[in-house]
Design a protein around this motif. Structure first.
Motif, PDB file in Angstrom:
ATOM      1  N   PHE A 213      -3.599   8.229  18.364  1.00  0.00           N
ATOM      2  CA  PHE A 213      -4.783   8.164  17.335  1.00  0.00           C
ATOM      3  C   PHE A 213      -6.012   8.684  17.736  1.00  0.00           C
ATOM      4  N   ASP A 214      -6.323   8.563  18.907  1.00  0.00           N
ATOM      5  CA  ASP A 214      -7.558   9.236  19.496  1.00  0.00           C
ATOM      6  C   ASP A 214      -7.611  10.838  19.400  1.00  0.00           C
ATOM      7  N   GLU A 215      -6.350  11.471  19.666  1.00  0.00           N
ATOM      8  CA  GLU A 215      -6.364  12.807  19.519  1.00  0.00           C
ATOM      9  C   GLU A 215      -6.270  13.204  18.050  1.00  0.00           C
ATOM     10  N   TYR A 216      -5.684  12.257  17.192  1.00  0.00           N
ATOM     11  CA  TYR A 216      -5.771  12.425  15.546  1.00  0.00           C
ATOM     12  C   TYR A 216      -7.185  12.701  15.205  1.00  0.00           C
ATOM     13  N   LYS A 217      -7.876  11.800  15.689  1.00  0.00           N
ATOM     14  CA  LYS A 217      -9.559  11.888  15.430  1.00  0.00           C
ATOM     15  C   LYS A 217     -10.105  13.042  15.521  1.00  0.00           C
ATOM     16  N   ASN A 218      -9.631  13.548  17.150  1.00  0.00           N
ATOM     17  CA  ASN A 218     -10.186  14.717  17.318  1.00  0.00           C
ATOM     18  C   ASN A 218     -10.162  16.107  16.318  1.00  0.00           C
ATOM     19  N   ILE A 219      -8.607  15.958  16.010  1.00  0.00           N
ATOM     20  CA  ILE A 219      -8.298  16.965  15.241  1.00  0.00           C
ATOM     21  C   ILE A 219      -8.649  16.927  13.663  1.00  0.00           C
ATOM     22  N   SER A 220      -8.648  15.644  13.255  1.00  0.00           N
ATOM     23  CA  SER A 220      -8.984  15.615  11.731  1.00  0.00           C
ATOM     24  C   SER A 220     -10.541  15.221  11.469  1.00  0.00           C
ATOM     25  N   GLN A 221     -11.143  14.634  12.357  1.00  0.00           N
ATOM     26  CA  GLN A 221     -12.346  13.956  12.068  1.00  0.00           C
ATOM     27  C   GLN A 221     -12.294  12.657  11.431  1.00  0.00           C
ATOM     28  N   LYS A 222     -11.201  12.184  11.356  1.00  0.00           N
ATOM     29  CA  LYS A 222     -11.141  10.698  10.645  1.00  0.00           C
ATOM     30  C   LYS A 222     -10.008   9.773  11.555  1.00  0.00           C
ATOM     31  N   ASP A 223     -10.394   8.639  11.053  1.00  0.00           N
ATOM     32  CA  ASP A 223      -9.416   7.700  11.705  1.00  0.00           C
ATOM     33  C   ASP A 223      -8.113   7.543  11.120  1.00  0.00           C
ATOM     34  N   ILE A 224      -7.040   7.578  11.838  1.00  0.00           N
ATOM     35  CA  ILE A 224      -5.644   7.513  10.991  1.00  0.00           C
ATOM     36  C   ILE A 224      -5.675   6.307  10.229  1.00  0.00           C
ATOM     37  N   GLU A 225      -6.296   5.235  10.137  1.00  0.00           N
ATOM     38  CA  GLU A 225      -6.238   4.277   9.099  1.00  0.00           C
ATOM     39  C   GLU A 225      -6.594   4.849   7.856  1.00  0.00           C
ATOM     40  N   ASP A 226      -7.797   5.492   7.749  1.00  0.00           N
ATOM     41  CA  ASP A 226      -8.569   6.164   6.460  1.00  0.00           C
ATOM     42  C   ASP A 226      -7.466   7.248   5.864  1.00  0.00           C
ATOM     43  N   SER A 227      -6.751   7.994   6.970  1.00  0.00           N
ATOM     44  CA  SER A 227      -5.817   8.930   6.225  1.00  0.00           C
ATOM     45  C   SER A 227      -4.739   8.046   5.479  1.00  0.00           C
ATOM     46  N   ILE A 228      -4.139   6.957   6.266  1.00  0.00           N
ATOM     47  CA  ILE A 228      -3.110   6.392   5.762  1.00  0.00           C
ATOM     48  C   ILE A 228      -3.491   5.830   4.423  1.00  0.00           C
ATOM     49  N   LYS A 229      -4.612   5.172   4.430  1.00  0.00           N
ATOM     50  CA  LYS A 229      -5.057   4.665   3.123  1.00  0.00           C
ATOM     51  C   LYS A 229      -5.298   5.588   2.061  1.00  0.00           C
ATOM     52  N   GLY A 230      -5.552   6.861   2.356  1.00  0.00           N
ATOM     53  CA  GLY A 230      -5.932   7.995   1.355  1.00  0.00           C
ATOM     54  C   GLY A 230      -4.731   8.665   0.914  1.00  0.00           C
ATOM     55  N   GLU A 231      -3.451   8.590   1.908  1.00  0.00           N
ATOM     56  CA  GLU A 231      -2.501   9.267   1.620  1.00  0.00           C
ATOM     57  C   GLU A 231      -1.300   8.455   1.161  1.00  0.00           C
ATOM     58  N   LEU A 232      -0.913   7.193   1.358  1.00  0.00           N
ATOM     59  CA  LEU A 232       0.059   6.435   1.012  1.00  0.00           C
ATOM     60  C   LEU A 232      -0.225   5.240   0.303  1.00  0.00           C
ATOM     61  N   SER A 233       0.578   4.475  -0.137  1.00  0.00           N
ATOM     62  CA  SER A 233       0.183   3.226  -1.087  1.00  0.00           C
ATOM     63  C   SER A 233       1.080   2.110  -0.851  1.00  0.00           C
ATOM     64  N   GLY A 234       1.048   1.065  -1.450  1.00  0.00           N
ATOM     65  CA  GLY A 234       2.110  -0.063  -1.674  1.00  0.00           C
ATOM     66  C   GLY A 234       2.193  -0.605  -0.100  1.00  0.00           C
ATOM     67  N   ASN A 235       3.608  -1.091  -0.104  1.00  0.00           N
ATOM     68  CA  ASN A 235       4.151  -1.696   0.968  1.00  0.00           C
ATOM     69  C   ASN A 235       4.378  -1.023   2.299  1.00  0.00           C
ATOM     70  N   PHE A 236       4.555   0.517   2.001  1.00  0.00           N
ATOM     71  CA  PHE A 236       4.690   1.489   3.074  1.00  0.00           C
ATOM     72  C   PHE A 236       3.311   1.486   3.773  1.00  0.00           C
ATOM     73  N   GLU A 237       2.196   1.677   3.142  1.00  0.00           N
ATOM     74  CA  GLU A 237       0.899   1.577   3.478  1.00  0.00           C
ATOM     75  C   GLU A 237       0.442   0.520   4.250  1.00  0.00           C
ATOM     76  N   ASP A 238       1.000  -0.600   3.726  1.00  0.00           N
ATOM     77  CA  ASP A 238       0.610  -1.824   4.332  1.00  0.00           C
ATOM     78  C   ASP A 238       1.294  -2.025   6.122  1.00  0.00           C
ATOM     79  N   LEU A 239       2.606  -1.621   5.872  1.00  0.00           N
ATOM     80  CA  LEU A 239       3.491  -1.627   7.007  1.00  0.00           C
ATOM     81  C   LEU A 239       2.696  -0.703   8.146  1.00  0.00           C
TER      82      LEU A 239
END
Length: 323
Positions: A213-239
């Motif tokens: 997740f640290d590396e992810y932030k370096n690459i994308s300038q975003k927290d993985i949480e924000d990407s998941i919220k933006g890209e996914l939805s529903g129970n899968f997102e919650d999981l």
């Protein structure tokens, strides 16, 4: 033998000078008497480890020809009954029953499924699966398959396999590689490649994920949480968000679940009992500390203001102190 269910940050430990026969007899008297002596039941069952309670259960069965849990069910009621029965249940069986309950009847309690499958270790999940099959003569995977669907189902089934890496070693190269795969699977493309998220988040160890997740932030300038919220939805997102939260800080994740269970109108006893009982010998001290840090008041005070009677007394004993 050190149990895979016991950690160093629990509130309940083995009781010194433990005698299963003395306890079994005291419990029998407490149940048999005119009116139940709840105080005796509480003081014995909350001051013994689960391993010790299993010895009491055996002794009780041998001496009186009865299942202790059946006598407790016959004699107690409501939330107090539920938590006392939970205390005398072996951990893997308890989790198996909670999983079954969360998939039974109308609708599925996705929160409970998510919480159990994200916070248990691979070895614990394997034991839970065995217990599930023993109790229900059906595999956990089959029930998950018939009660859920889509990417959520796929991810739950991967977790239920108990294949998450448990090593504490972090592989830097893999973290960089996985971070790039996650970025390519989500932010970088049109549409999301959900399978890549499932594979990495459900199989890598928690320390490995943290690094990823640290590396992810370096690459994308975003927290993985924000990407998941933006890209996914529903129970899968919650999981997936639950996995991220647990990888970062499992006690904080569970403190959040307890806070949710205790706030607002009505208490969610299903969740409250599960977390208090299942974490009482592993990390409840850490959960208490995180609770105080996050909400500014103690778990102890939240339980006291939200529950009552013998049920409250039992929870407060399991909680083990104020912060």
């Amino acid at each position: 033998m050190a149990s895979i269910w016991v950690g160093h940050r629990g509130t309940i430990r083995d009781y010194p000078g433990f005698s299963p026969s003395v306890d079994a007899e005291a419990i029998r008297k407490a149940i048999r008497g005119i009116g139940t002596d709840e105080k005796v039941l509480i003081s014995i069952l909350t001051e013994r480890s689960n391993a010790q309670r299993q010895l009491i259960v055996k002794e009780y069965q041998a001496a009186y020809g009865k299942e202790l849990k059946d006598d407790l069910k016959g004699d107690l009621s409501g939330n107090f009954e539920h938590i006392m029965v939970a205390l005398v249940t072996p951990p893997a069986v308890f989790d198996a029953k909670q999983l079954k309950k969360s998939m039974k009847g109308t609708g599925t309690s996705e929160d409970a499924l998510i919480e159990i499958l994200t916070t248990r270790t691979s070895r614990q999940i394997k034991e839970i699966s065995q217990a599930y099959y023993t109790v229900y003569k059906k595999s956990l995977g089959d029930d998950i398959s018939s009660e859920t669907s889509g990417d959520f189902r796929k991810a739950l089934l991967t977790l239920a396999d108990g294949r998450r890496d448990e090593s504490l070693k972090v592989d830097e190269h893999l973290a960089i590689k996985d971070a790039q795969i996650l970025y390519d699977a989500g932010e970088k493309r049109w549409g999301t490649d959900e399978d890549k998220f499932t594979e990495i988040l459900c199989l890598r160890s928690f320390p490995q994920l943290k690094r990823t997740f640290d590396e992810y932030k370096n690459i994308s300038q975003k927290d993985i949480e924000d990407s998941i919220k933006g890209e996914l939805s529903g129970n899968f997102e919650d999981l997936l968000l639950a996995i991220v939260h647990c990888a970062r800080n499992t006690p904080a994740f569970l403190a959040g679940r307890l806070h949710q269970a205790l706030k607002g109108a009505g208490t969610d006893e299903f969740t409250l009992n599960r977390i208090m009982v299942s974490r009482s010998e592993s990390d409840l001290l850490d959960i208490r500390a995180e609770f105080k840090k996050l909400y500014g008041y103690s778990l102890y005070s939240a339980i006291k203001s939200d529950t009552s009677g013998y049920y409250e007394t039992t929870l407060v004993k399991i909680c083990g102190g104020d912060d």
